[in-house]
Structures are given as structure tokens and as C-alpha cells.
Design an enzyme around this catalytic site. Structure first.
Site, PDB file in Angstrom:
ATOM      1  CG  PHE A 123      -0.538   0.272   2.514  1.00  0.00           C
ATOM      2  CD1 PHE A 123      -0.513   1.838   2.892  1.00  0.00           C
ATOM      3  CD2 PHE A 123       0.303  -0.541   3.334  1.00  0.00           C
ATOM      4  CE1 PHE A 123       0.022   2.154   4.096  1.00  0.00           C
ATOM      5  CE2 PHE A 123       0.882  -0.077   4.507  1.00  0.00           C
ATOM      6  CZ  PHE A 123       0.877   1.302   4.931  1.00  0.00           C
ATOM      7  CE  LYS A 124       3.882   1.558   4.737  1.00  0.00           C
ATOM      8  NZ  LYS A 124       5.009   1.174   5.521  1.00  0.00           N
ATOM      9  CG  ASP A 125       4.006   0.540  -4.426  1.00  0.00           C
ATOM     10  OD1 ASP A 125       5.196   1.059  -4.240  1.00  0.00           O
ATOM     11  OD2 ASP A 125       3.872  -0.646  -4.626  1.00  0.00           O
TER      12      ASP A 125
END
Length: 486
Positions: A123-125
């Protein structure tokens, strides 16, 4: 839109000014001077928008000093089906963050929001890809350079490095706890050979890494001389980029604005769930925000008792959901600031106690630091804890019932979410990563390897490049200074 420090001593700044930095000069975290509000008419209009257009509408309320044409171009460059291409079977990657209904029983609906379709499968993307484009845009205007210094417990590092690799004028120095990430996570970072990427494996835990990032941020002379910026979740732009998918999740799960949803968020550093808090403060009809922790249950303890008690290194467990192996939640300060009435003097005193005494107590008990625990319900927060056995059981159950393999952190979210289902309220669990990133536990749970997206089949076998260092900020600063060319 101007931004103020939670500690109250820094001068208010614009979005572009705080974009490249991390902590405010007084050691606090930046927040908008007031939360912009979203009207019912805007929500209705936003239901028809693409993810990129929705991101533009949300971000334009915060990045008011970036020309709207430039901001629109940046989000359209970021949020494409090409960048977020790693969707699973049955998912349309062009949706960017599609929902999948797991179950609906007695009016209770449990839903997964896929946030792991980006280049590093986490999810950091969702925020980091935008941050890379914002950094490059801002630096290019002044023909400037930036040395990014960050810390990761697993996914932030690879997301940052993939977003910044090859970007003009940017170098990345990323700390990670040596031998405390999954083999896949380590390989994703350490196999990068780009000359502007430097990986530093620290002999310690994530909190040691995070403390060094904060120490460098507070060394103003070094920070200025070496042109240091950060991509950790203390960076406001990263948090606000995550606000967008809360709006997308809500709008996808509802048909009218009188409906509410809840979100369960696997949480260690409090950045992801803090974005949900901001969305709620903007007027998004969120019922509950449920923080799901692993055995490192600092946040769960606070939301159950009002006591925030940082763990020492020896008390911080290395778990099978390692990205949440955190005992000091750096973004938590932003929520506490709101909880205590945005009082910077009191906030500074509370977090001074964190540094000197290991925590504070807002339970209202005799001798405590305050009684704001009674107000937590007004902000919709609840919490729960998941263990390794819970993780295994949940992965097996979701696979058996729905034919879906989830990663270990998402399993923590699903386990905790099931304790807070309410009739008539959709519960959305934010997916954290694809299961391939934690294959050791998937194999333990299911007796087989997790499916890998194309291009990641043998990532652990690639050559790796990294430096092992002691948890000594002086040594790390020396390494940075020796490799910046400044």
C-alpha cells in the site's frame, strides 16, 4: 492553505515548503491550520471520477500553492493502470484500489480494499509514487537536489526506492533493521543497483532506525548542509496522499452520503490510519476507525486504556507481520494534537514525557496526565490485537471460504475487523501487501508458496547491495556526508 507544527513554535508554511522535509524545526509534525471540509455536493460529484481525478480534487484542497494544471498533470502521471498493474485475477488494475466483498451476514458486510497493485506490491506505493513525482517537479523548478533519508520496517523502503530510482537530483539513504524483514522485502530493496539508492542495514530494530531519522531531522545544520528530506510517514504529503483512498473506498462501497462505512487498518506507525482520521475530520462519513495491531500492541493498549507506553527494544517483538514491529508510533502525535484540543504547549509536554519517561496517561485516573480517553469515541477510534496463531488461522479461513490468499498484515486486519462488524455498516479492511512478500508465513499457513506476480519469481536470488552499520547516528551521518557529493 498553511501548515503549523504540533509543537507550536515553527512558522506556518506552505505545502511546497514542507513537501521536501519531515519534522518541523521545533521537532513537531506539520498539520494544516484547519482541515478543509468536503460538502455533500462534492461527494456526489466525486462518485463519478477516476482515481486520478479524485486525487486531484482531494489534494487541491491541501496543495493550494501548486498551480492546478500542474497538480492535475502530476496525479494523472501517477495514478494509471500501467503504474498500478499488478492486480490479481478478477481485478481491474485501472480501478487502482478495487473493493472485494468477502462476506455479508445479517446486514454486516466485510470488504477488502486492494491497495497493493503498485510496483512494490504494498500500500505504500499509493502515496510514494505521487511523492516521487512531486519531489522531482519541485526540485526541477529550482534546479535543486535532495538527499532522502528514511527508515523502514519493510515496505516503506522499497516503495520509496522504486518511486525515486532514476529521479533527477534525488538520492535515497534508507535505514532498515538488519535481518528483521522478510526475505522478499529485503531482496526488493537490496537488489536495486541504481547509483542513487543506498541501503543501510542497522544492527537494531525499526525504532532505532526511526530515532536516527528524527535525530538527523533535528540537527538543523547537518540537515541544511546535506539537503536532507524524508519520505517516512512523518512527511505530510505522504499522509495526505493516503487520504484519497479512504474517499475512494467510501464512494465505492456506498450509493448515498447518508450511508456510513468503517475501516479497519493494520497499524504500527499510525500513518495509514491517521490518513483515515484526516478524511473523517474533512467530513467523510466514517463510523469507526479500527486500528489492528500485532503483538507489538502499543496502539491497542492506548485505545483500550488511554495509556501510551512506548516499549523498549527488548520488549519489541519480531513477528510474522514485521512491518508493524514498531513500539513508537511516530504519526500518533498528529492524532493526540487533535485529541487534546490542538494545544501545542501541552502536546510538547506529553511527548517530552515519551522521551524521558516512556509514555503518558490520558485515562483520567488519579495522577494521570489528563482525561481525554473519554473523548476517543468522538473520533471513532477502536482497536484490537492479532497474534501469530490468529494470523495463520485467518489466512487459512479466508483461503478456505473465499479462495483468496491474504498477507500477514491484512490477516491481522481481517481478524480484528470481525470483532467490530455492525449491522448496516460496511466494514472495509485496508489490504497491506500481496502475500508473496511474506511467503514464509504463507507456506506455514497453507503448505504452499504464495503466487508471485510476473517479474518477481526469483527476486531473492538477485545480487544485493547494502551496508551493515551499528545503530549510531554519527556513523550514519558520516556515511551520508561521504556519499552526497556536497
Amino acid at each position: 492553505m498553511q501548515y503549523v507544527s504540533t509543537r507550536g513554535h515553527a512558522t506556518a508554511q506552505s505545502f511546497s515548503h514542507i513537501l521536501l522535509g519531515g519534522l518541523a524545526p521545533d521537532g513537531g509534525l506539520y498539520l494544516p491550520s484547519e482541515y478543509p471540509q468536503v460538502s455533500a455536493a462534492e461527494l456526489n460529484h466525486w462518485r463519478t471520477l477516476s482515481y486520478a481525478e479524485l486525487a486531484f480534487e482531494v489534494l487541491r484542497k491541501f496543495a493550494t500553492d501548486i498551480p492546478e494544471a500542474d497538480l492535475r498533470a502530476l496525479v494523472h502521471k501517477t495514478y494509471t493502470g500501467t503504474v498500478y498493474r499488478n492486480g490479481r485475477a478478477g481485478e481491474d488494475a485501472n480501478q487502482i484500489t478495487p473493493l472485494r466483498v468477502l462476506e455479508e451476514v445479517d446486514g454486516c458486510k466485510l470488504v477488502l480494499q486492494a491497495l497493493s497493485n503498485g510496483p512494490t506490491l504494498a500500500f505504500k506505493d499509493m502515496a510514494m509514487q505521487l511523492l516521487g513525482n512531486l519531489f522531482e517537479y519541485t526540485l526541477a523548478k529550482d534546479d535543486a537536489a535532495l538527499n532522502i533519508f528514511g527508515a523502514t520496517s519493510g515496505d516503506t523502503g522499497s516503495a520509496a526506492e522504486y518511486a525515486m530510482r532514476g529521479k533527477k537530483g534525488i538520492r535515497v539513504f534508507m535505514l532498515s533493521p538488519h535481518r528483521k524483514m522478510s526475505a522478499f522485502q529485503s531482496a526488493q530493496m537490496f537488489s536495486l543497483q541504481d547509483p542513487n539508492i543506498f541501503n543501510i542495514a542497522v544492527e537494531g530494530n525499526f525504532d532505532d532506525c526511526q530515532d536516527m531519522v528524527k535525530a538527523v531531522s533535528n540537527d538543523h545544520a547537518f540537515k541544511a548542509a546535506q539537503k536532507i528530506g524524508t519520505v517516512n510517514s512523518i512527511n505530510w504529503a505522504r499522509v495526505v496522499a493516503q487520504v484519497v483512498y479512504y474517499f475512494r473506498g467510501y464512494l465505492s462501497a456506498t450509493t448515498s452520503n447518508d450511508q456510513k462505512v468503517s475501516f479497519t487498518v493494520p497499524s504500527g506507525n499510525f500513518g495509514n490510519v491517521c490518513a483515515g482520521h484526516i478524511a473523517r475530520m474533512m467530513g467523510l462519513p466514517i463510523d469507526k476507525l479500527v486500528a489492528a495491531t500485532n503483538e507489538n500492541d502499543v496502539l491497542d493498549e492506548f485505545f483500550r486504556t488511554g495509556i501510551y507506553r512506548v516499549r523498549k527494544s527488548a520488549e519489541t517483538y519480531h513477528t510474522s507481520s514485521p512491518s508493524m514491529d514498531i513500539s513508537k508510533a511516530s504519526n500518533f502525535e498528529r492524532f493526540v494534537y487533535d485529541l487534546i484540543g490542538q494545544d501545542p504547549v501541552r502536546l510538547s509536554a506529553l511527548f517530552h514525557k515519551v522521551e524521558t519517561q516512556g509514555g503518558f496517561d490520558l485515562s483520567g485516573a488519579p495522577g494521570s496526565d489528563g482525561d481525554e480517553f473519554r473523548k476517543i469515541a468522538e473520533y471513532g477510534f477502536q482497536s484490537g490485537k492479532s497474534t501469530h496463531q490468529d494470523r495463520l488461522d485467518t489466512i487459512r479461513d479466508v483461503e478456505k471460504r473465499y479462495g483468496i490468499t491474504i498477507d500477514t498484515h491484512t490477516a491481522d486486519g481481517v481478524k480484528v475487523a470481525r470483532d467490530y462488524l455492525s449491522p448496516g455498516v460496511t466494514m472495509i479492511v485496508l489490504e497491506t501487501a500481496l502475500p508473496a512478500k511474506f511467503n514464509e508465513t504463507i507456506r506455514e499457513a497453507l503448505g504452499r508458496d504464495a503466487e508471485r506476480p510476473e517479474g518477481f519469481e526469483n527476486i531473492e536470488d538477485l545480487p544485493q547491495r547494502f551496508e551493515v552499520m551499528a545503530a549510531d547516528v554519527g556513523v550514519v551521518k558520516g556515511f551520508i556526508a561521504g556519499h552526497t557529493g556536497l
